[in-house]
Scaffold this motif. Sequence first.
Motif, PDB file in Angstrom:
ATOM      1  N   UNK A 107     -74.480 -72.457 -13.346  1.00  0.00           N
ATOM      2  CA  UNK A 107     -73.269 -72.994 -12.739  1.00  0.00           C
ATOM      3  C   UNK A 107     -72.285 -73.513 -13.782  1.00  0.00           C
ATOM      4  N   UNK A 108     -72.803 -73.989 -14.915  1.00  0.00           N
ATOM      5  CA  UNK A 108     -71.907 -74.404 -15.998  1.00  0.00           C
ATOM      6  C   UNK A 108     -71.145 -73.198 -16.545  1.00  0.00           C
ATOM      7  N   UNK A 109     -71.852 -72.066 -16.689  1.00  0.00           N
ATOM      8  CA  UNK A 109     -71.186 -70.842 -17.151  1.00  0.00           C
ATOM      9  C   UNK A 109     -70.149 -70.373 -16.139  1.00  0.00           C
ATOM     10  N   UNK A 110     -70.464 -70.523 -14.862  1.00  0.00           N
ATOM     11  CA  UNK A 110     -69.509 -70.136 -13.823  1.00  0.00           C
ATOM     12  C   UNK A 110     -68.254 -71.013 -13.885  1.00  0.00           C
ATOM     13  N   UNK A 111     -68.450 -72.306 -14.101  1.00  0.00           N
ATOM     14  CA  UNK A 111     -67.305 -73.214 -14.222  1.00  0.00           C
ATOM     15  C   UNK A 111     -66.427 -72.823 -15.407  1.00  0.00           C
ATOM     16  N   UNK A 112     -67.050 -72.457 -16.514  1.00  0.00           N
ATOM     17  CA  UNK A 112     -66.263 -72.042 -17.691  1.00  0.00           C
ATOM     18  C   UNK A 112     -65.495 -70.759 -17.391  1.00  0.00           C
ATOM     19  N   UNK A 113     -66.115 -69.830 -16.680  1.00  0.00           N
ATOM     20  CA  UNK A 113     -65.413 -68.593 -16.326  1.00  0.00           C
ATOM     21  C   UNK A 113     -64.199 -68.867 -15.453  1.00  0.00           C
ATOM     22  N   UNK A 114     -64.317 -69.840 -14.562  1.00  0.00           N
ATOM     23  CA  UNK A 114     -63.176 -70.206 -13.721  1.00  0.00           C
ATOM     24  C   UNK A 114     -62.038 -70.761 -14.573  1.00  0.00           C
ATOM     25  N   UNK A 129     -59.578 -67.346 -24.852  1.00  0.00           N
ATOM     26  CA  UNK A 129     -60.474 -66.706 -25.818  1.00  0.00           C
ATOM     27  C   UNK A 129     -61.343 -67.738 -26.521  1.00  0.00           C
ATOM     28  N   UNK A 130     -60.781 -68.904 -26.817  1.00  0.00           N
ATOM     29  CA  UNK A 130     -61.572 -69.969 -27.461  1.00  0.00           C
ATOM     30  C   UNK A 130     -62.699 -70.415 -26.545  1.00  0.00           C
ATOM     31  N   UNK A 131     -62.415 -70.631 -25.259  1.00  0.00           N
ATOM     32  CA  UNK A 131     -63.455 -71.039 -24.318  1.00  0.00           C
ATOM     33  C   UNK A 131     -64.537 -69.972 -24.196  1.00  0.00           C
ATOM     34  N   UNK A 132     -64.126 -68.708 -24.183  1.00  0.00           N
ATOM     35  CA  UNK A 132     -65.097 -67.627 -24.069  1.00  0.00           C
ATOM     36  C   UNK A 132     -65.984 -67.564 -25.308  1.00  0.00           C
ATOM     37  N   UNK A 133     -65.398 -67.786 -26.485  1.00  0.00           N
ATOM     38  CA  UNK A 133     -66.160 -67.736 -27.728  1.00  0.00           C
ATOM     39  C   UNK A 133     -67.137 -68.899 -27.826  1.00  0.00           C
TER      40      UNK A 133
END
Length: 406
Positions: A107-114, A129-133
């Motif tokens: 769920x933390x990864x899902x929140x970051x994707x949002x 891009x920074x958040x994804x990296x």
Amino acid sequence: MDSLITAAARALAAGDPLGALKRVGLRDDAPALALRGITMAQLGDFARAKMLLKNAARAFGPKEAVARARCVVAEAEIALVSRDLGWPVKALDAARATLEAHGDRVNAAHARNLEIRRLLLIGRLDEAERLLTEADVGPLPPAARASRELAAAGIAIRRLQTRAARAALARAGEAARQSGIGALIAEVESAAVVLEAPAARLIAHGQARPLLLDEVETLLASGSLVVDACRNVVRGGGIVVPLATRPVLFALVRELAEAWPGDVSRSTLLLRAFGAKYADESHRARLRVEIGRLRAELRMLVEVNATSEGFALAPRRSADAVVLAPPVEEENAAVLAFLADGEAWSSSALALALGASPRTVQRALEQLAAAGKVHSFGRGRAVRWMTPPVPGFPTALLLPGPLPSD
């Protein structure tokens, strides 16, 4: 957690909202409210979904921080899907931190994707891009991997990195198929269509032809002098001259580039740049002034030479001059580019994404509605605007955010 809650959660994870609703539809305890809210969101009833999730967050006790954080993430996803881009980002960030602290990586990864998807919509590609990296790339379930790869593909498409976008979409498609969720598989397929649809028109030597996104990428890397009518800039030899705030200068250089290597008569330039059907001495004087300004702006890229009939371009750093134009050109193209995704947008969300005033966006929507190109539903603050996808209409090239050479 009882067996019905567990079964409903599994049904939701598998993309079966009706199966989940059968198990918790009549319950009002906090976990059931949360699952009912997510179910209603999957069924498209966003207003009821938000109410149920807010009730669930209030019903969870003070020691159930993870459950409340999951409700916040679900609310943020509903806001993103319904294009409510003004939702509280700090609340989502706090929820993600809570989930990470308690070991809920999925769920933390899902929140970051949002967060990343919201940044993409408003053109803040560097932050996305920074958040994804920075994200943890450890083992994730297939649905979470597909969402991450879709975010990576979105960034690559907006940066015109088509090879990276295709690779990310291939990985997303594989993960989506492993998840078995039909809606996710359809989302990946829809994202891939962008790479196979005409994204722009190339106008050169008096001829026009459509370009795919990878052909646009090749053109911008070719070293040609490109008058980019999608971003209202002039590019060449690694130099980018923005003219978005100089519409007269851009109209002049576009007209000259479309005629290259020939020249353009003064009367034609006066008509296209100033709308002057009958030129007098004041118009000719203004044309001389604007040509002088154009020479000053583009001095590193091109010369603007006078001819017996008018003016002609002479590129300094390239062998040719071309125009890159949207496949469909009209006054409110940027607004249509957002609405072309088929989602329902509020005027405030469009204003935030475009960096324009709400009144400017509202006027554009009213003009498009009068022309029958968009329609609205709802009342007051709940009004949403949408349109069916426009055939051949670009999205990536008209959305905000820098390209690699900007």
